[in-house]
Design a protein around this motif. Structure first.
Motif, PDB file in Angstrom:
ATOM      1  N   GLY A 171       0.838  -1.200   0.000  1.00  0.00           N
ATOM      2  CA  GLY A 171       0.000   0.000   0.000  1.00  0.00           C
ATOM      3  C   GLY A 171       0.865   1.239   0.000  1.00  0.00           C
ATOM      4  N   SER A 172       0.254   2.373  -0.257  1.00  0.00           N
ATOM      5  CA  SER A 172       0.993   3.635  -0.251  1.00  0.00           C
ATOM      6  C   SER A 172       0.041   4.768   0.114  1.00  0.00           C
ATOM      7  CB  SER A 172       1.621   3.900  -1.623  1.00  0.00           C
ATOM      8  OG  SER A 172       0.629   4.050  -2.615  1.00  0.00           O
ATOM      9  N   HIS A 173       0.605   5.874   0.564  1.00  0.00           N
ATOM     10  CA  HIS A 173      -0.194   7.051   0.860  1.00  0.00           C
ATOM     11  C   HIS A 173       0.694   8.287   0.787  1.00  0.00           C
ATOM     12  CE1 HIS A 173       1.738   6.242   4.687  1.00  0.00           C
ATOM     13  NE2 HIS A 173       1.379   7.442   5.118  1.00  0.00           N
ATOM     14  N   VAL A 174       0.075   9.418   0.618  1.00  0.00           N
ATOM     15  CA  VAL A 174       0.796  10.691   0.524  1.00  0.00           C
ATOM     16  C   VAL A 174       1.065  11.222   1.927  1.00  0.00           C
ATOM     17  CG1 VAL A 174       0.692  13.079  -0.297  1.00  0.00           C
ATOM     18  CG2 VAL A 174      -0.261  11.231  -1.699  1.00  0.00           C
ATOM     19  N   VAL A 175       2.311  11.572   2.200  1.00  0.00           N
ATOM     20  CA  VAL A 175       2.665  12.144   3.503  1.00  0.00           C
ATOM     21  C   VAL A 175       2.963  13.636   3.393  1.00  0.00           C
ATOM     22  CG1 VAL A 175       3.560   9.979   4.401  1.00  0.00           C
ATOM     23  CG2 VAL A 175       5.096  11.528   3.202  1.00  0.00           C
ATOM     24  N   ARG A 176       3.209  14.128   2.171  1.00  0.00           N
ATOM     25  CA  ARG A 176       3.485  15.552   2.002  1.00  0.00           C
ATOM     26  C   ARG A 176       3.023  16.011   0.625  1.00  0.00           C
ATOM     27  NH1 ARG A 176       7.030  19.316   4.196  1.00  0.00           N
ATOM     28  NH2 ARG A 176       7.922  17.705   5.550  1.00  0.00           N
ATOM     29  N   ASP A 177       2.345  17.137   0.571  1.00  0.00           N
ATOM     30  CA  ASP A 177       1.927  17.758  -0.673  1.00  0.00           C
ATOM     31  C   ASP A 177       2.365  19.216  -0.623  1.00  0.00           C
ATOM     32  OD1 ASP A 177       0.785  18.632  -2.969  1.00  0.00           O
ATOM     33  OD2 ASP A 177      -1.279  18.468  -2.299  1.00  0.00           O
ATOM     34  N   ARG A 178       3.509  19.500  -1.205  1.00  0.00           N
ATOM     35  CA  ARG A 178       4.127  20.827  -1.133  1.00  0.00           C
ATOM     36  C   ARG A 178       4.285  21.247   0.324  1.00  0.00           C
ATOM     37  NH1 ARG A 178       1.860  24.967  -5.515  1.00  0.00           N
ATOM     38  NH2 ARG A 178       3.801  25.977  -4.869  1.00  0.00           N
ATOM     39  N   LYS A 179       3.445  22.156   0.829  1.00  0.00           N
ATOM     40  CA  LYS A 179       3.603  22.634   2.196  1.00  0.00           C
ATOM     41  C   LYS A 179       2.731  21.883   3.193  1.00  0.00           C
ATOM     42  CE  LYS A 179       4.918  27.336   0.845  1.00  0.00           C
ATOM     43  NZ  LYS A 179       4.585  28.789   0.991  1.00  0.00           N
TER      44      LYS A 179
END
Length: 208
Positions: free
Chosen positions: A185-193
């Motif tokens: 599985g995967s997930h986003v931990v940072r989106d720009r700021k």
């Protein structure tokens, strides 16, 4: 070391972006691993989602055909052959023909120096040679390596379309990992700021 060598997986893909199909051979898969075409098609459908997808994604409806190595939903231990047919092939049958073209349908590349437009290329833009390598692609390297005049001989293979088969092969190996209770599985931990907080990450699970 012998056990590690026995479990080594390797694959080989073949096919051009606008050819009839993409194919692959996966070698080293143990026998008895549950695997169906739908297991792979689920991942192929995921590939066609998302932001920024090109028009080709709207043309194709990727579905894998398992041609060998699986029987009654389980792997047999031998090489597994996959194929993904191209819907767009109907428009490229002449331009990407395996058979030699007739004298009146030969590639225009022979006439580049004369400045004459070949009759077949006037009727079908797909037959026109690609003479401007795309920046950031393998076009120029392939032209220099193989001595081609027409970059289509390079870009048809060095194409993002080929990744569809890599997804198919990856989905098959995913089934092997699942047999050992391993989930991916995967997930986003940072989106720009923006940063995902620890409380959100603690609720994340690869099983969903």
């Amino acid at each position: 070391e012998e056990e590690e060598a026995a479990m080594a997986l390797r694959y080989l893909t073949a096919g051009e972006s606008h050819g009839p199909a993409l194919t692959a051979i996966l070698e080293g898969m143990p026998a008895g691993v549950p695997l169906t075409a739908e297991d792979i098609n689920t991942q192929l459908r995921r590939r066609q989602l998302g932001y920024g997808r090109g028009r080709r994604m709207q043309i194709e409806s990727d579905e894998v055909e398992i041609l060998s190595g699986v029987r009654h939903g389980e792997t047999l231990g031998g090489p597994i052959a996959f194929m993904i047919r191209h819907n767009d092939w109907v428009r490229w049958q002449q331009a990407m023909s395996i058979a030699p073209l007739g004298e009146t349908e030969q590639s225009e590349s022979e006439q580049i120096g004369t400045g004459q437009m070949h009759a077949a290329a006037e009727k079908d833009w797909r037959l026109r040679p690609v003479t401007r390598p795309r920046p950031g692609h393998a076009d120029l390297a392939g032209l220099l390596k193989y001595g081609f005049i027409d970059a289509r001989n390079v870009l048809e293979r060095a194409s993002a379309r080929e990744t569809a088969m890599r997804v198919a092969v990856g989905a098959a190996t995913r089934a092997l990992l699942q047999a050992f209770g391993i989930r991916i599985g995967s997930h986003v931990v940072r989106d720009r700021k923006s940063v995902v907080g620890k409380e959100c990450r603690s609720r994340w699970s690869p099983y969903h």
